[in-house]
Write a protein that holds these residues in place. Structure first.
Motif, mmCIF file in Angstrom:
data_model
loop_
_atom_site.group_PDB
_atom_site.id
_atom_site.type_symbol
_atom_site.label_atom_id
_atom_site.label_comp_id
_atom_site.label_asym_id
_atom_site.label_seq_id
_atom_site.Cartn_x
_atom_site.Cartn_y
_atom_site.Cartn_z
ATOM 1 N N ALA A 1 0.830 -1.204 0.000
ATOM 2 C CA ALA A 1 0.000 0.000 0.000
ATOM 3 C C ALA A 1 0.866 1.256 0.000
ATOM 4 N N ASN A 2 1.953 1.247 0.776
ATOM 5 C CA ASN A 2 2.852 2.406 0.811
ATOM 6 C C ASN A 2 3.505 2.636 -0.548
ATOM 7 N N GLY A 3 3.867 1.540 -1.219
ATOM 8 C CA GLY A 3 4.461 1.673 -2.539
ATOM 9 C C GLY A 3 3.507 2.286 -3.542
ATOM 10 N N LEU A 4 2.242 1.898 -3.475
ATOM 11 C CA LEU A 4 1.233 2.482 -4.369
ATOM 12 C C LEU A 4 1.021 3.957 -4.067
ATOM 13 N N ARG A 5 0.979 4.318 -2.792
ATOM 14 C CA ARG A 5 0.755 5.714 -2.419
ATOM 15 C C ARG A 5 1.897 6.605 -2.900
#
Length: 222
Positions: free
Chosen positions: A46-50
């Protein structure tokens, strides 16, 4: 691994249902392993997508809904921008001024930005916290202007029913933080797109997902 994380966060499935789907594909993996994968890699994905998303818009829509954690009512605070991108979520025990103030401060710290306007419902806690935390920001209050964030709650409700509620506040915070980053990535506004454009958009999004998770050559359909 990445395919299991995608299935669990994209569809309202339990770990056992994901296990059965993987078994249909000839992949033998236990539901406990899937649970550990989601706990370990979900937030990182999720952090990578954000990090790949553009800067948040200047119009924020905060809102709160109740959720049940071990049979007790808690409040899920969520904020999205004018494009529907989830800015942050926070599970709290109350929805008073202190809770609203904490959420506003967390929002500004996490995004590193101050909005041009904040749109909320008529809960008085928003007004009191707004005057204290961001007095120079325009504040609009109306029960008719916050459909953007209210629609954002729907996937959470679907997941809550599939999981039959949450067992702890910390577990709910960890899961929903990852879920709010992964689920929207695979939910483009389908009703505004032709079938051809939708397939092209999903191809791009799956390619980004594979880059984030380090996966190569995974199937993109169930």
């Amino acid at each position: 691994m990445s395919h299991c994380v995608w299935l669990y966060h994209r569809f309202p499935l339990s770990f056992r249902e994901v296990e059965e789907l993987m078994l249909q594909r000839g992949v033998i993996v236990s539901y406990e392993t899937i649970r550990r994968w989601c706990a370990k890699f979900g937030q990182a994905s999720a952090n990578g997508l954000r990090r790949r998303r553009p800067r948040p818009g200047d119009k924020w829509h905060p809102d709160e809904v109740f959720i049940k954690v071990s049979g007790e009512l808690k409040y899920l605070w969520r904020a999205v921008d004018q494009d529907g991108n989830v800015l942050d979520i926070l599970v709290q025990n109350r929805r008073d001024k202190a809770a609203a103030r904490r959420f506003f401060r967390r929002l500004m710290k996490k995004t590193g930005a101050v909005p041009r306007v904040v749109v909320t419902d008529r809960l008085r806690s928003y007004g009191a916290a707004h005057r204290e935390v961001m007095p120079c920001v325009q504040h609009r209050q109306s029960k008719y202007l916050n459909n953007r964030v209210e629609n954002s709650h729907q996937p959470t409700r679907q997941r809550e029913r599939a999981m039959k509620g949450f067992r702890s506040v910390g577990g709910a915070q960890r899961f929903l933080s990852a879920f709010s980053g992964i689920s929207p990535h695979f939910r483009p506004r389908r009703h505004q797109m032709t079938a051809h454009n939708y397939r092209a958009e999903m191809t791009i999004r799956f390619a980004i997902w594979e880059q984030i998770t380090g996966a190569v050559g995974l199937a993109t359909t169930i």
